[in-house]
Write a protein that holds these residues in place. Sequence first.
Motif, PDB file in Angstrom:
ATOM      1  N   ARG A  63       1.011  -1.335   0.133  1.00 39.53           N
ATOM      2  CA  ARG A  63       0.208  -0.064   0.319  1.00 39.53           C
ATOM      3  C   ARG A  63       0.625   0.875   0.502  1.00 39.53           C
ATOM      4  NH1 ARG A  63      -1.007   4.304   2.267  1.00 39.53           N
ATOM      5  NH2 ARG A  63       0.024   4.136   3.822  1.00 39.53           N
ATOM      6  N   PHE A  64       0.122   2.518  -0.887  1.00 38.95           N
ATOM      7  CA  PHE A  64       0.448   3.275  -1.142  1.00 38.95           C
ATOM      8  C   PHE A  64       0.180   4.918  -1.306  1.00 38.95           C
ATOM      9  CE2 PHE A  64       1.452   2.420  -5.280  1.00 38.95           C
ATOM     10  CZ  PHE A  64       1.698   3.023  -5.630  1.00 38.95           C
ATOM     11  N   SER A  65       0.662   5.709  -1.199  1.00 37.06           N
ATOM     12  CA  SER A  65      -0.187   6.952  -1.707  1.00 37.06           C
ATOM     13  C   SER A  65      -0.213   6.853  -2.921  1.00 37.06           C
ATOM     14  CB  SER A  65      -0.062   8.266  -1.346  1.00 37.06           C
ATOM     15  OG  SER A  65       0.003   8.116   0.302  1.00 37.06           O
ATOM     16  N   CYS A  66      -0.604   6.782  -3.854  1.00 36.02           N
ATOM     17  CA  CYS A  66      -0.767   7.024  -5.322  1.00 36.02           C
ATOM     18  C   CYS A  66      -0.591   8.039  -5.819  1.00 36.02           C
ATOM     19  CB  CYS A  66      -1.244   5.720  -5.929  1.00 36.02           C
ATOM     20  SG  CYS A  66      -1.304   6.110  -7.756  1.00 36.02           S
ATOM     21  N   ARG A  67       0.326   8.784  -6.563  1.00 34.03           N
ATOM     22  CA  ARG A  67      -0.177  10.161  -6.668  1.00 34.03           C
ATOM     23  C   ARG A  67      -0.008  10.133  -8.599  1.00 34.03           C
ATOM     24  NH1 ARG A  67       3.252  10.267  -2.060  1.00 34.03           N
ATOM     25  NH2 ARG A  67       1.745  11.768  -0.978  1.00 34.03           N
ATOM     26  N   ASP A  68      -0.887   8.998  -9.591  1.00 31.47           N
ATOM     27  CA  ASP A  68      -0.400   9.382 -11.368  1.00 31.47           C
ATOM     28  C   ASP A  68      -1.181   8.130 -10.884  1.00 31.47           C
ATOM     29  OD1 ASP A  68      -0.422  11.242 -13.257  1.00 31.47           O
ATOM     30  OD2 ASP A  68       1.063   8.360 -14.397  1.00 31.47           O
ATOM     31  N   PHE A  69      -2.465   7.944 -11.837  1.00 36.38           N
ATOM     32  CA  PHE A  69      -3.590   6.798 -12.350  1.00 36.38           C
ATOM     33  C   PHE A  69      -3.614   6.539 -13.474  1.00 36.38           C
ATOM     34  CE2 PHE A  69      -5.156   8.053  -7.302  1.00 36.38           C
ATOM     35  CZ  PHE A  69      -5.110   6.556  -6.795  1.00 36.38           C
ATOM     36  N   ILE A  70      -3.747   5.705 -14.288  1.00 31.38           N
ATOM     37  CA  ILE A  70      -4.246   4.598 -15.291  1.00 31.38           C
ATOM     38  C   ILE A  70      -5.199   5.619 -15.946  1.00 31.38           C
ATOM     39  CG2 ILE A  70      -2.552   3.636 -15.645  1.00 31.38           C
ATOM     40  CD1 ILE A  70      -3.876   0.962 -15.651  1.00 31.38           C
TER      41      ILE A  70
ATOM     42  N   LEU B  19      -7.295  -6.734  -3.338  1.00 32.52           N
ATOM     43  CA  LEU B  19      -7.984  -6.218  -4.557  1.00 32.52           C
ATOM     44  C   LEU B  19      -7.167  -5.527  -5.835  1.00 32.52           C
ATOM     45  CD1 LEU B  19     -11.519  -5.713  -2.603  1.00 32.52           C
ATOM     46  CD2 LEU B  19     -10.671  -8.059  -3.398  1.00 32.52           C
ATOM     47  N   GLY B  20      -6.100  -5.645  -5.491  1.00 33.57           N
ATOM     48  CA  GLY B  20      -5.262  -5.037  -6.948  1.00 33.57           C
ATOM     49  C   GLY B  20      -5.355  -3.520  -7.372  1.00 33.57           C
ATOM     50  N   PHE B  21      -6.123  -2.258  -6.773  1.00 32.24           N
ATOM     51  CA  PHE B  21      -6.357  -1.459  -6.520  1.00 32.24           C
ATOM     52  C   PHE B  21      -5.345  -1.014  -5.785  1.00 32.24           C
ATOM     53  CE2 PHE B  21      -9.998  -3.208  -7.264  1.00 32.24           C
ATOM     54  CZ  PHE B  21     -10.072  -3.510  -8.402  1.00 32.24           C
ATOM     55  N   SER B  22      -5.353   0.883  -6.411  1.00 30.41           N
ATOM     56  CA  SER B  22      -4.483   1.085  -5.677  1.00 30.41           C
ATOM     57  C   SER B  22      -5.372   3.251  -5.274  1.00 30.41           C
ATOM     58  CB  SER B  22      -2.705   2.413  -6.531  1.00 30.41           C
ATOM     59  OG  SER B  22      -2.066   1.313  -6.700  1.00 30.41           O
ATOM     60  N   THR B  23      -4.516   3.686  -4.076  1.00 31.65           N
ATOM     61  CA  THR B  23      -5.422   4.951  -3.376  1.00 31.65           C
ATOM     62  C   THR B  23      -4.334   5.681  -3.183  1.00 31.65           C
ATOM     63  OG1 THR B  23      -5.169   3.673  -0.865  1.00 31.65           O
ATOM     64  CG2 THR B  23      -6.981   3.348  -2.392  1.00 31.65           C
ATOM     65  N   CYS B  24      -5.859   6.698  -2.983  1.00 27.53           N
ATOM     66  CA  CYS B  24      -4.833   7.401  -2.206  1.00 27.53           C
ATOM     67  C   CYS B  24      -5.195   8.889  -1.308  1.00 27.53           C
ATOM     68  CB  CYS B  24      -4.240   9.266  -3.198  1.00 27.53           C
ATOM     69  SG  CYS B  24      -3.074   9.904  -2.272  1.00 27.53           S
TER      70      CYS B  24
END
Length: 215
Positions: free
Chosen positions: A10-17, A158-163
């Motif tokens: 887990r990390f703070s995602c700062r760019d998403f597709i 579940l394979g997703f990123s978050t911020c």
Amino acid sequence: MTFKECLDNRFSCRDFIDYELSKDELINIVELAKLSPSATNMQPAKLSFFSGKSLAKLSDDLLNAVKNNLKSQDIKLYPDIWFEPYKSRRFQTGIRLYEALNIKRDEKEKRLEQWHKNFKFFNAKNLAILHIDNGLNEGSLLDCGIFLANFLNAATYLGFSTCVLGSITEYCDTIRENGVEGKIICGIAIGKKSSDNVNNFKTIRASNEEIIKFI
């Protein structure tokens, strides 16, 4: 994925597709987060999801609120005066983040542009607003914190990123004007991470000596 692997990933995602989660995918995350404990089983945490046109409108409205300084905050996220060790932790995190972004300290326009990306949700196609009913007290914030942590970890599992977006909660009235009710706690950008270098940035954790005291 083990529990430790989930926490490590887990990390703070700062760019998403460009990927929009379906309602079923969002519900799957919530179903896991709902297993969180809460005082007397109150379960005060509520989520309002934005995508598509509603997401675009919220982003436009927030950027307008930023431009016109239309601040309205329900919960103070930060101290009025920064003191140690929190001041140094915040400072070091900022330095390392802007190094990952290759933005120098004197590049004010680039820093402002990066700040505004908070209000574009770092290009995520899904946003959740975590909120509680008016009339609930501080104890419900603890319950929501537990729920939030489990939501983030469930998304990772579940394979997703978050911020988590605390910055947008400086404009709570604007968020309420877009259909959210009650006290606003934070926003959560949700999606799939890009390969941008900023997503390799991870924060440093405090030592055990800094946070543990045996009595």
